[in-house]
Motif scaffolding. Structure first.
Motif, PDB file in Angstrom:
ATOM      1  N   THR A  60       0.782  -1.178   0.248  1.00 50.78           N
ATOM      2  CA  THR A  60      -0.149  -0.560   0.090  1.00 50.78           C
ATOM      3  C   THR A  60       0.798   1.117   0.186  1.00 50.78           C
ATOM      4  O   THR A  60       0.724   2.285  -0.913  1.00 50.78           O
ATOM      5  CB  THR A  60      -0.575  -0.101   1.285  1.00 50.78           C
TER       6      THR A  60
ATOM      7  N   SER B   2      -5.844   2.393   2.219  1.00 48.53           N
ATOM      8  CA  SER B   2      -5.457   0.325   1.882  1.00 48.53           C
ATOM      9  C   SER B   2      -6.899   0.432   1.155  1.00 48.53           C
ATOM     10  O   SER B   2      -8.014   0.579   1.768  1.00 48.53           O
ATOM     11  CB  SER B   2      -6.011  -0.252   2.879  1.00 48.53           C
TER      12      SER B   2
ATOM     13  N   ASP C 161      -7.380  -4.360  -3.823  1.00 51.05           N
ATOM     14  CA  ASP C 161      -6.979  -5.932  -2.742  1.00 51.05           C
ATOM     15  C   ASP C 161      -7.045  -6.762  -2.597  1.00 51.05           C
ATOM     16  O   ASP C 161      -8.386  -6.752  -2.140  1.00 51.05           O
ATOM     17  CB  ASP C 161      -6.591  -4.746  -1.480  1.00 51.05           C
TER      18      ASP C 161
ATOM     19  N   GLU D  74      -3.165  -5.509  -5.264  1.00 51.48           N
ATOM     20  CA  GLU D  74      -2.469  -6.236  -4.083  1.00 51.48           C
ATOM     21  C   GLU D  74      -2.778  -7.458  -3.565  1.00 51.48           C
ATOM     22  O   GLU D  74      -3.529  -8.067  -3.928  1.00 51.48           O
ATOM     23  CB  GLU D  74      -2.151  -5.512  -2.688  1.00 51.48           C
TER      24      GLU D  74
HETATM   25 MG   LIG Z   1      -1.433  -2.978   1.190  1.00 58.72          MG
END
Ligand SMILES: [Mg+2]
Ligand SMILES: Nc1ncnc2c1ncn2[C@@H]1O[C@H](COP(=O)(O)OP(=O)(O)OP(=O)(O)O)[C@@H](O)[C@H]1O
Length: 141
Positions: free
Chosen positions: A40, A58, A82, A111
């Motif tokens: 992040t 995030s 994410d 991510e």
């Molecule tokens: Mg992260």
């Protein structure tokens, strides 16, 4: 390379941005590394370099966030995903991932890309961040 600060992380982000070349679809950057490795943090530095005004946080719970980009020759939108909580690729379809990938003015940073290996484009950039025992971080791509 091994880095010890956010400033050095920004230098790596800058190197990545210099490598980007416009193509007919979005540029996807797969960011792997353990919990707390700095994935992040890396996207935050990319956002600053691209002139994103909003604070990048995030997207763990919302899965995906997009930000308008003001300082780049062809990237107009930064999308931060994410995939940690993604259980199957169908959830990415619901998010409209394919149409995001078709947008040539978009940079998509993901991510936990290992959660969705089958839907990553073949030409994605792969960046790995490793948190070392001495607190330094090693970044490879
Ligand atoms: Mg992260
Ligand atoms: N290069 C760096 N130098 C100093 N601190 C860093 C660096 N990179 C990350 N950090 C710090 O490490 C912590 C964790 O970073 P971050 O949230 O980016 O990890 P992450 O890889 O996204 O983790 P997660 O898998 O939980 O999403 C944050 O407090 C961040 O500020």
């Amino acid at each position: 390379m091994t880095i010890t600060s956010h400033a050095e992380l920004r230098n790596v982000a800058e190197m990545l941005l210099l490598k980007l070349q416009k193509k007919s679809s979005a540029i996807v950057c797969a960011l792997s590394g353990d919990l707390g490795a700095g994935k992040t943090a890396f996207v935050k530095e990319i956002g600053r370099l691209l002139g994103v005004q909003e604070e990048i946080t995030s997207p763990t719970f919302v899965i995906m966030k997009s930000y308008p980009v003001s300082q780049h020759s062809f990237v107009r939108t930064l999308t931060h995903i994410d995939a940690y909580r993604i259980e199957d690729a169908d959830e990415m379809r619901v998010l409209g991932f394919q149409s995001l990938c078709a947008d040539s003015t978009r940079l998509i940073c993901i991510e936990w890309p290992e959660r969705i290996p089958h839907i990553l484009p073949h030409d994605a950039f792969h960046i790995h961040i490793q948190l070392n025992l001495d607190g330094t971080r090693t970044i490879t791509w």
